[in-house]
Design an enzyme around this catalytic site. Sequence first.
Site, PDB file in Angstrom:
ATOM      1  N   GLY A 176      25.554  44.693  38.871  1.00  0.00           N
ATOM      2  CA  GLY A 176      24.930  43.592  39.605  1.00  0.00           C
ATOM      3  C   GLY A 176      23.724  42.936  38.953  1.00  0.00           C
ATOM      4  N   THR A 177      23.684  42.869  37.610  1.00  0.00           N
ATOM      5  CA  THR A 177      22.538  42.169  37.006  1.00  0.00           C
ATOM      6  C   THR A 177      22.630  40.651  37.229  1.00  0.00           C
ATOM      7  OG1 THR A 177      23.496  41.926  34.789  1.00  0.00           O
ATOM      8  CG2 THR A 177      22.238  43.948  35.227  1.00  0.00           C
ATOM      9  N   HIS A 210      31.960  34.495  32.934  1.00  0.00           N
ATOM     10  CA  HIS A 210      32.777  35.249  31.969  1.00  0.00           C
ATOM     11  C   HIS A 210      32.003  35.377  30.650  1.00  0.00           C
ATOM     12  CE1 HIS A 210      36.459  36.836  30.213  1.00  0.00           C
ATOM     13  NE2 HIS A 210      36.166  36.123  29.141  1.00  0.00           N
TER      14      HIS A 210
HETATM   15  C1  GRF Z   1      29.211  40.368  33.168  1.00  0.00           C
HETATM   16  O1  GRF Z   1      29.273  40.531  31.774  1.00  0.00           O
HETATM   17  C2  GRF Z   1      30.122  39.257  33.617  1.00  0.00           C
HETATM   18  O2  GRF Z   1      30.217  38.205  32.684  1.00  0.00           O
HETATM   19  C3  GRF Z   1      31.441  39.941  33.735  1.00  0.00           C
HETATM   20  O3  GRF Z   1      31.130  41.210  34.281  1.00  0.00           O
HETATM   21  C4  GRF Z   1      29.800  41.564  33.903  1.00  0.00           C
HETATM   22  C5  GRF Z   1      29.049  41.863  35.167  1.00  0.00           C
HETATM   23  O4  GRF Z   1      27.744  42.333  34.939  1.00  0.00           O
HETATM   24  N1  GRF Z   1      32.371  39.176  34.546  1.00  0.00           N
HETATM   25  P1  GRF Z   1      26.747  42.542  36.150  1.00  0.00           P
HETATM   26  O5  GRF Z   1      27.455  43.422  37.181  1.00  0.00           O
HETATM   27  O6  GRF Z   1      26.406  41.204  36.721  1.00  0.00           O
HETATM   28  O7  GRF Z   1      25.558  43.234  35.579  1.00  0.00           O
END
Ligand code: GRF
Length: 211
Positions: free
Chosen positions: A14-15, A111
């Site tokens: 969830g960053t 993405h």
């Molecule tokens: C990110 O790299 C996003 O592009 C991909 O999944 C990852 C999620 O990261 N779809 P986070 O959970 O938001 O940290």
Amino acid sequence: MGRYKLGVLVSGRGTNLQAIIDAVQRGDLPVEIAIVISNHAGVLALARAEAAGIPTAVVERSGFSSRAEQQRAIRDILQQRSVDLVVLAGFDRVVGPELLASFPNRIINIHPSLLPAFGGGLHAQADALAYGAKVSGCTVHFVTDQVDGGPIIVQRAVPVLDDDTVESLSERILKQEHQALVEAIRLLAEGRLRIEGRRVITAPPMQRHEA
Ligand code: GRF
């Protein structure tokens, strides 16, 4: 008129969700996060939402007889919360017709590559590195029935360095993801995007006229 409402779908750390929360708390994003929905229990993204006082829901695949049933349950929650925009922020499943039909041009995804390169999988950073790409980045796009194939809203590029690992490249891309996602949500919340075929056209910000 109420605030523009987001429903954020997550699966993991969830960053990207945190970047949205931080921007809202700074006053940089004129939206309300109405609900955070995870398809996995106990993930860090849920803790981040709870820490920010945002309502959460867990809708796991195991609680339903089919993926379609699960996605209908997600759709029902989003509709109950009167969500204007659905943000896939690290959601690890393809969105099916149940959700797409209820939120036409109102679902976006982040993405970690410059689409259409390295789409369609969960290892875009590793794929870019293995391919020998010299530039990669991230893409925020509308979600359609073509996986990673919807109209592009925002892209940000980063270099791929000779000594990169998957981790170092992913980290460089992730910093740009956080900015690109907030920027795309802001454009949508401000009503500044128009879709023409495959192209997304951005209107300039409203001018303030001083009296
Ligand atoms: C990110 O790299 C996003 O592009 C991909 O999944 C990852 C999620 O990261 N779809 P986070 O959970 O938001 O940290």
